[in-house]
Scaffold this active site. Structure first.
Site, PDB file in Angstrom:
ATOM      1  N   GLN A  49      29.917  -5.084  -2.097  1.00 30.07           N
ATOM      2  CA  GLN A  49      30.694  -6.144  -1.474  1.00 30.07           C
ATOM      3  C   GLN A  49      30.135  -6.628  -0.133  1.00 30.07           C
ATOM      4  O   GLN A  49      30.287  -7.809   0.203  1.00 30.07           O
ATOM      5  CB  GLN A  49      32.151  -5.707  -1.333  1.00 30.07           C
ATOM      6  CG  GLN A  49      32.811  -5.479  -2.689  1.00 30.07           C
ATOM      7  CD  GLN A  49      34.285  -5.121  -2.586  1.00 30.07           C
ATOM      8  OE1 GLN A  49      34.971  -5.523  -1.654  1.00 30.07           O
ATOM      9  NE2 GLN A  49      34.765  -4.345  -3.557  1.00 30.07           N
TER      10      GLN A  49
ATOM     11  N   VAL B  70      44.919   5.087 -13.063  1.00 33.26           N
ATOM     12  CA  VAL B  70      45.924   6.097 -12.732  1.00 33.26           C
ATOM     13  C   VAL B  70      47.288   5.427 -12.657  1.00 33.26           C
ATOM     14  O   VAL B  70      47.440   4.354 -12.081  1.00 33.26           O
ATOM     15  CB  VAL B  70      45.587   6.787 -11.405  1.00 33.26           C
ATOM     16  CG1 VAL B  70      46.744   7.663 -10.937  1.00 33.26           C
ATOM     17  CG2 VAL B  70      44.320   7.614 -11.549  1.00 33.26           C
TER      18      VAL B  70
ATOM     19  N   CYS C 259      36.103  -4.653   6.589  1.00 34.96           N
ATOM     20  CA  CYS C 259      35.077  -5.280   7.422  1.00 34.96           C
ATOM     21  C   CYS C 259      35.671  -6.373   8.306  1.00 34.96           C
ATOM     22  O   CYS C 259      35.657  -7.554   7.955  1.00 34.96           O
ATOM     23  CB  CYS C 259      33.929  -5.838   6.603  1.00 34.96           C
ATOM     24  SG  CYS C 259      32.533  -6.314   7.651  1.00 34.96           S
TER      25      CYS C 259
ATOM     26  N   ASP D 178      38.747   2.638   2.038  1.00 33.95           N
ATOM     27  CA  ASP D 178      39.724   1.668   2.542  1.00 33.95           C
ATOM     28  C   ASP D 178      41.176   2.092   2.376  1.00 33.95           C
ATOM     29  O   ASP D 178      42.051   1.571   3.054  1.00 33.95           O
ATOM     30  CB  ASP D 178      39.533   0.327   1.829  1.00 33.95           C
ATOM     31  CG  ASP D 178      38.191  -0.317   2.136  1.00 33.95           C
ATOM     32  OD1 ASP D 178      37.546   0.090   3.116  1.00 33.95           O
ATOM     33  OD2 ASP D 178      37.788  -1.228   1.383  1.00 33.95           O
TER      34      ASP D 178
ATOM     35  N   LYS E 165      37.398  -0.363   8.270  1.00 31.31           N
ATOM     36  CA  LYS E 165      37.267  -0.212   6.822  1.00 31.31           C
ATOM     37  C   LYS E 165      35.983  -0.898   6.367  1.00 31.31           C
ATOM     38  O   LYS E 165      35.990  -2.078   6.020  1.00 31.31           O
ATOM     39  CB  LYS E 165      38.495  -0.785   6.120  1.00 31.31           C
ATOM     40  CG  LYS E 165      39.791  -0.032   6.433  1.00 31.31           C
ATOM     41  CD  LYS E 165      40.969  -0.588   5.642  1.00 31.31           C
ATOM     42  CE  LYS E 165      42.272   0.099   6.036  1.00 31.31           C
ATOM     43  NZ  LYS E 165      42.308   1.515   5.670  1.00 31.31           N
ATOM     44  N   THR E 166      34.883  -0.146   6.374  1.00 34.92           N
ATOM     45  CA  THR E 166      33.585  -0.688   5.999  1.00 34.92           C
ATOM     46  C   THR E 166      32.889   0.281   5.054  1.00 34.92           C
ATOM     47  O   THR E 166      33.234   1.459   4.973  1.00 34.92           O
ATOM     48  CB  THR E 166      32.689  -0.905   7.234  1.00 34.92           C
ATOM     49  OG1 THR E 166      32.338   0.375   7.785  1.00 34.92           O
ATOM     50  CG2 THR E 166      33.390  -1.728   8.301  1.00 34.92           C
ATOM     51  N   ALA E 167      31.870  -0.218   4.348  1.00 38.46           N
ATOM     52  CA  ALA E 167      31.084   0.645   3.466  1.00 38.46           C
ATOM     53  C   ALA E 167      30.373   1.724   4.272  1.00 38.46           C
ATOM     54  O   ALA E 167      30.208   2.862   3.804  1.00 38.46           O
ATOM     55  CB  ALA E 167      30.071  -0.191   2.686  1.00 38.46           C
ATOM     56  N   ALA E 168      29.944   1.386   5.481  1.00 38.75           N
ATOM     57  CA  ALA E 168      29.278   2.374   6.327  1.00 38.75           C
ATOM     58  C   ALA E 168      30.229   3.506   6.697  1.00 38.75           C
ATOM     59  O   ALA E 168      29.805   4.666   6.812  1.00 38.75           O
ATOM     60  CB  ALA E 168      28.750   1.694   7.589  1.00 38.75           C
TER      61      ALA E 168
ATOM     62  N   CYS F 230      29.497  -2.543  11.473  1.00 39.67           N
ATOM     63  CA  CYS F 230      29.763  -3.918  11.059  1.00 39.67           C
ATOM     64  C   CYS F 230      28.606  -4.799  11.504  1.00 39.67           C
ATOM     65  O   CYS F 230      28.519  -5.171  12.680  1.00 39.67           O
ATOM     66  CB  CYS F 230      31.074  -4.417  11.663  1.00 39.67           C
ATOM     67  SG  CYS F 230      31.546  -6.062  11.107  1.00 39.67           S
TER      68      CYS F 230
END
Length: 557
Positions: free
Chosen positions: A188, A223, A306, A443, A451-454, A486
């Site tokens: 993303q 779920v 992000c 997240d 809230k980031t992928a990193a 970011c």
């Protein structure tokens, strides 16, 4: 779209696209029943878009949204009523088709059909509803019939897959299962560059089956319910799965429906968003086509994934218009629900240089609440203490929307949720505050980090270490420092690489002589465009912990 036939009048499928509506019309479908709530997935078409496409081919659309695993008798009655009143063939869909199949199964049981015949019909269509036996008959599953794993991970996004790989790397003897119904996995962070014409969308998408770590079982469903007191969860169709340790990482929900009129105009009328896979290319189409007029970029209330993304698209668009010689004819405005440009003050001076360079108007504490796409108007609510109640009306030629974001429905109603509906964890250990064998990352959890992928990349080895340590009754613990990154793309070829942790503390990965994160650099752009995608696919998702090995503390000391 893979159509699965239940009987002569009903077919089911996974999520459909707008282009599939005409194909369904060719198949003789007269009614579409939508069972998937809006905003569940990053590539999901909203119900308003389906309704608009269906109207042109004379198909009726009925909306019976069902939260995953929470199919009620009343919803089944409504589903059956739509089937009964439909004139011609009906097609129903959700994320995988399973919720639609469940609705039909309960509807037929309500009509008096026996469970064995219901299950046989749906099995022939490709749906396993054996888990409904306990609901629709007196059958009860025994403990020996319930699949069990050492570790179950909910969600195969960035955090879930990275955690699975890191756990297996630490102890390959463990049985690990990942639960996720998605066919595709998306990078993303790349959608910002898709919206700027730098990446093709296909570069950000891969088959999920090719990414599941070696030795990890993939349970391709959703779920439905958490039962932490039993160390168990229920899948769609009421099938139970047991665990010794549970990791919860399903991401968040994009709440498009929170903005009135938005769903029916996304992808047309100049309204777009880089927060959806299929819309990011439309952003670039709009940016290229705009030669004069009004461009509005919005940011909703926090938290969002992000926090810099709403600005990145604005800077890259403005840079294109500047290069094309038309920026002086375009009025660019940033409408931010928050009170400041960026939450970590050290990065604001460099960002303000670009705000001034591009002539961007900053409108703080203004929240987008309504859109009229055909008339190109948007309305904003003023927020903050003492804010007037009147809405502000603005006209636009291009509107880039960052949607409000919330925890997924099945998380918000679960016993794992804390205030605000997010998974309630210790912000350092990422262990659940009430259930010792439950962990969360990415997240969906409520630690006060970006809230980031990193961030997920840093969290995965922390969760992996602490979980394996707990299973082995060890005496060491890893702590997460709130790290998030970011990359703020302020122009094509330059990025401000914001790296920070809890409390806004700067946590640079590189010495200042190599990359000064508080200033725009070409080195950071090179990382974003060339290195980070490969780091994501080849390192993070495979459990390679380059530059992110967790610090370990002895709990006896």
């Amino acid at each position: 779209m893979q159509i699965k036939t239940v009987n002569a009048l009903l077919s089911l499928s996974e999520q459909i696209l707008v282009s599939d509506v005409a194909l369904l019309a060719e198949q003789g479908i007269k009614t579409i029943i939508v069972n998937r709530p809006d905003g569940e997935g990053a590539d999901q078409v909203n119900v308003e878009e389906i309704m608009h496409a269906a109207k042109s081919v004379d198909i009726a659309v009925k909306y019976v949204p069902v939260t995953s695993g929470m199919v009620s008798d009343e919803q089944a009655i409504a589903f059956g009523a739509f089937l009964g009143e439909a004139e011609g063939k009906v097609h129903a869909y959700c994320r995988t088709g399973m919720r639609s199949a469940t609705l039909w199964a309960i509807h037929r049981a309500q009509a008096g059909d026996d469970f064995a015949s219901i299950a046989a019909i749906l099995s022939a269509a490709g749906y396993d509803v054996s888990g409904l036996a306990g609901r629709l008959t007196d059958f009860k599953a025994t403990e020996t019939q319930i699949p069990a794993y050492d570790v179950v991970i909910v969600g195969a996004g960035a955090g879930g897959l990275a955690a699975a790989a890191s756990i297996r790397k630490r102890d390959p003897r463990l049985t690990v299962a990942v639960i996720d119904p998605a066919e595709n996995h998306y990078y993303q962070p790349g959608w910002t560059l898709v919206g700027a014409g730098i990446f093709k969308p296909e570069k950000t998408k891969r088959d999920m089956a090719k990414l599941i770590p070696f030795g990890v079982s993939w349970i391709k469903t959703a779920v439905a319910l958490f039962e932490p007191e039993k160390n168990q969860l229920l899948l769609e169709g009421c099938r139970p799965v047991k665990y010794k340790q549970l990791v919860v990482a399903p991401g968040l929900k994009l709440d498009w429906s929170a903005i009135e009129g938005l769903g029916e105009t996304l992808g047309k009328n100049g309204v777009t968003s880089n927060y959806r896979y299929d819309l990011a290319p439309y952003t670039w189409e709009l940016v290229q086509g705009l030669k004069a007029g009004k461009a509005i970029f919005t940011q909703p209330p926090m938290p969002i994934k992000c926090a810099g993304a709403p600005q990145k698209v604005m800077y890259l668009s403005s840079d294109h218009w500047l290069s094309a010689g038309v920026l002086n004819k375009i009025d660019v405005e940033f409408c931010n629900t928050g009170p400041v440009l960026f939450g970590v003050k050290d990065y604001v001076p460099a960002l303000m240089e670009y705000i001034n360079k591009y002539g961007i108007t900053l409108s703080f504490q203004q929240q987008l609440v309504k859109v009229d796409g055909p008339n190109k108007k948007a309305w904003f609510k003023q927020v903050g203490e003492g804010a007037p109640s009147e809405l502000i009306e603005k006209s636009f030629d291009l509107l880039h929307v960052t949607p409000p974001q919330v925890a997924p429905d099945f998380i918000r109603v679960s016993p794992l949720a804390g205030a605000g509906g997010w998974v309630d964890v210790n912000q350092e250990t990422l262990q659940h505050k009430r259930f010792d064998n439950i962990w969360s990352l990415g997240d969906v959890m409520n630690a006060p980090n970006a809230k980031t992928a990193a961030a997920a990349r840093m969290q995965a080895p922390v969760v992996a270490h602490n979980l394996v340590n707990a299973l082995n009754k060890g005496h060491s613990q890893s702590h997460y420092n709130g790290y998030g990154s970011c990359p703020l793309t302020v122009e094509r070829g330059k990025i401000i690489l914001a790296e920070f942790g809890y409390g806004g503390k700067l946590l640079p990965s590189f010495p200042r002589w190599l990359n000064d994160g508080t200033k725009p650099t070409r080195a950071a752009w090179f990382m974003k465009e060339r290195l980070l995608p490969d780091i994501y696919w080849s390192l993070m998702l495979k459990g390679h912990e380059w530059l992110i090995k967790p610090s370990i503390k002895d709990t006896h000391s």
